[in-house]
Design an enzyme around this catalytic site. Structure first.
Site, mmCIF file in Angstrom:
data_model
loop_
_atom_site.group_PDB
_atom_site.id
_atom_site.type_symbol
_atom_site.label_atom_id
_atom_site.label_comp_id
_atom_site.label_asym_id
_atom_site.label_seq_id
_atom_site.Cartn_x
_atom_site.Cartn_y
_atom_site.Cartn_z
ATOM 1 N N SER A 104 0.835 -1.191 0.000
ATOM 2 C CA SER A 104 0.000 0.000 0.000
ATOM 3 C C SER A 104 0.879 1.253 0.000
ATOM 4 O O SER A 104 1.665 1.446 -0.936
ATOM 5 C CB SER A 104 -0.958 -0.035 1.200
ATOM 6 O OG SER A 104 -1.977 0.920 1.072
ATOM 7 N N HIS A 237 -7.888 -5.442 0.712
ATOM 8 C CA HIS A 237 -6.675 -4.628 0.731
ATOM 9 C C HIS A 237 -5.595 -5.231 1.625
ATOM 10 O O HIS A 237 -4.402 -5.087 1.350
ATOM 11 C CB HIS A 237 -7.023 -3.207 1.202
ATOM 12 C CG HIS A 237 -5.896 -2.246 1.063
ATOM 13 N ND1 HIS A 237 -5.311 -1.947 -0.149
ATOM 14 C CD2 HIS A 237 -5.226 -1.507 1.991
ATOM 15 C CE1 HIS A 237 -4.334 -1.070 0.030
ATOM 16 N NE2 HIS A 237 -4.259 -0.790 1.319
#
Length: 260
Positions: A104, A237
């Protein structure tokens, strides 16, 4: 190759840095793996990956200011400042090839660190970008401007591990400044055009990631002049939390293939 020490350095010639943690030192490993956490993340998130890859790499895990053992330091609020700090901390470790792994926000910081290392004549062996769209695929965001409840709502939406701890007011007061600073860093980041990286690039993503769509992740291909590979995993995610063994195998196989 196994070592029993949990030192943060590999020997007398390397200075300690608060930026780096070393959970499983492997001073004889031919390649070092540098892991960079996500927004709101800390070095301990990568402990399972470090354990899984210690037979292949000497794993260094980045600890950003403002969390865990660095919680008294003000968080940095730009990707550029974070990348500068990472590169400075890595300078004593350039005696061996580096592989950079970011998840990320860590992918953005890793990309910018790789650019800086390349410009200085020490490109990484490879970049692994996980859970992040390509750096030139910008999305507007205002999470860092929201109140505490709004920031917490976004963390829950993304499915981050440990979000339940944020219900504790004392813990929330400790960690929210770093989380907000990280969101500010990613939301204010703007890609600056430049030469593609000369190293291979491996992109990883969960197949249900709400903030990194597959088409956006594929665009990492234009940021390398070398080999590009894309691998998807089941999950959102934070697919890493359930996929550390599979991710470790993928990274190991990818780097072994490059060496061959």
């Amino acid at each position: 190759m196994r070592q029993t020490t949990n030192s943060a350095t590999s020997g007398a010639g390397l200075a300690r840095s608060p930026w780096l943690q070393r959970f499983h030192p492997e001073p004889d490993a031919p390649v070092r793996l540098v892991c960079l956490p996500h927004a709101g993340g800390s070095a301990s998130y990568y402990h399972p990956l470090s354990a899984a890859l210690r037979d292949t790499f000497d794993v260094l895990v980045v600890q950003y200011p403002g969390r865990q053992n660095r919680y008294t330091e003000p968080p940095l609020t730009s990707v550029a400042a974070l990348a500068d700090g990472v590169v400075e901390a890595l300078t004593p470790w350039l005696d061996r090839p580096l592989v950079i792994f970011g998840h990320s926000m860590g992918s953005l910081i890793g990309f910018e660190a790789a650019r800086r290392l390349t410009a200085a004549g020490s490109p990484p062996r490879a970049l692994v970008a996980s859970g992040r769209r390509a750096p030139d695929r910008h999305r507007d965001g205002d999470i860092h401007r929201r109140d505490d409840a709004g920031v917490l709502a976004e963390m829950r939406r993304l499915g981050g591990t440990g979000t339940g701890l944020l219900e504790d007011p004392e813990i929330r007061a400790l960690v929210l400044p770093a989380i907000r600073g990280d969101f500010q860093a990613t939301e204010t980041y703007r890609f600056t055009p430049g030469p593609p990286l000369p190293c291979p690039l491996l992109a990883l993503v969960g197949d249900a990631d709400p903030v990194a769509e597959l088409a956006e992740v594929r665009d990492w291909a234009r940021h390398t002049s070398a080999d590009f590979r894309l691998r998807t995993f089941p999950g959102d995610h934070f697919y890493l939390a359930d996929q550390f063994p599979a991710v470790a195998d993928t990274v190991r196989q990818h780097l072994t293939a490059l060496a061959g």
